[in-house]
Design an enzyme around this catalytic site. Structure first.
Site, short mmCIF file in Angstrom:
data_model
loop_
_atom_site.label_atom_id
_atom_site.label_comp_id
_atom_site.label_asym_id
_atom_site.label_seq_id
_atom_site.Cartn_x
_atom_site.Cartn_y
_atom_site.Cartn_z
N ASN A 21 -6.06 27.84 -48.93
CA ASN A 21 -4.97 28.84 -48.97
C ASN A 21 -4.72 29.31 -50.40
OD1 ASN A 21 -3.57 29.44 -46.28
ND2 ASN A 21 -3.90 27.23 -46.16
N HIS A 116 2.33 26.48 -42.43
CA HIS A 116 2.14 25.33 -41.54
C HIS A 116 1.23 25.74 -40.38
CE1 HIS A 116 3.04 21.56 -39.60
NE2 HIS A 116 3.25 22.22 -38.48
C1 GRF Z 1 -3.27 24.13 -44.07
O1 GRF Z 1 -3.63 23.98 -42.73
C2 GRF Z 1 -1.79 24.40 -44.21
O2 GRF Z 1 -1.28 25.14 -43.15
C3 GRF Z 1 -1.23 23.00 -44.20
O3 GRF Z 1 -2.14 22.23 -44.94
C4 GRF Z 1 -3.42 22.83 -44.86
C5 GRF Z 1 -3.87 23.08 -46.26
O4 GRF Z 1 -5.18 23.59 -46.28
N1 GRF Z 1 0.11 22.98 -44.73
P1 GRF Z 1 -5.80 24.11 -47.63
O5 GRF Z 1 -5.63 22.97 -48.65
O6 GRF Z 1 -5.05 25.33 -48.06
O7 GRF Z 1 -7.24 24.38 -47.35
#
Ligand code: GRF
Length: 209
Positions: A21, A116
């Site tokens: 993300n 989330h």
């Molecule tokens: C994602 O699925 C987010 O929604 C959750 O933790 C995960 C993080 O993934 N809170 P990344 O580290 O961004 O790949």
């Protein structure tokens, strides 16, 4: 000649893990699709893959390692101080695996958002995709919300829905949701930074849709 001056909003990302993300936010910023730039990544773990992603893009990193603090309270203060120094317009939790305390949230009212991987209020907390599969829902998804002191309980800014397919595993479902997470998060960041988001109790409205 008319030139449009884009505001340079300061975004601080908090991440504990692999940082896809974070990567989506960086990519959007570098390609001019984000109303701001990532001024720093703050992580609670020196081993977070997210740190390497930030390094590759020349983004300053701050590690506030829980293990270096004697108590949760001291860690909370250390985190608050680290983020405060960065003067963020927006704090984005992108896979940040710790609950923020009241002092942190009071310092940045309406400026902390989280992504989330479920359609909240269903399946809060850890392993949301597994919870969805185990429950047998036909649709899953992701949510971006303002952060309050609860676990994934703050007012909802945006959601995306994906189908659950009959032969889904936790991994296949998580991957389908993750694609939506990346674009939803960028969209919601832009909505908040542009001042189009209004909050009335739990209800969040975005002017212009
Ligand atoms: C994602 O699925 C987010 O929604 C959750 O933790 C995960 C993080 O993934 N809170 P990344 O580290 O961004 O790949």
């Amino acid at each position: 000649m008319n030139s449009v001056i884009q505001p340079e909003f300061r975004i601080v990302v908090l991440a504990s893990g692999r940082g896809t993300n974070l990567q989506a936010i960086i990519d959007a910023s570098e390609s001019g699709r984000l109303l701001g730039k990532v001024v720093a990544l703050v992580s609670d773990s020196p081993d977070a893959v997210a740190l390497e992603r930030a390094r590759r893009h020349g983004i300053p990193q701050v590690v506030v390692d829980r293990k270096s603090y004697a108590s949760k309270n001291e860690f909370d203060l250390g985190l608050l101080e680290a983020v405060r120094r960065l003067s963020p317009d927006l704090v984005v939790l992108a896979g940040f695996m710790r609950l923020l305390g009241r002092s942190f949230l009071e310092r940045f009212p309406g400026k902390v958002i989280n992504i989330h991987p479920s359609l909240l209020p269903a399946f809060k907390g850890l392993q949301a995709q597994k919870q969805a599969l185990d429950y047998g829902v036909k649709y899953a998804g992701c949510t971006v919300h303002f952060v309050d002191e609860g676990v994934d309980t703050g007012p909802i800014i945006g959601q995306r829905v994906v189908p659950v397919l009959p032969d889904d595993t936790e991994d296949t479902l998580a991957a389908r949701i993750l694609v939506e997470e990346h674009s939803l998060l960028v969209e919601c960041i832009n909505a908040v930074l542009s001042g189009r988001v209004r909050t009335d109790g739990r209800k969040v409205t975005i002017d212009g849709g």
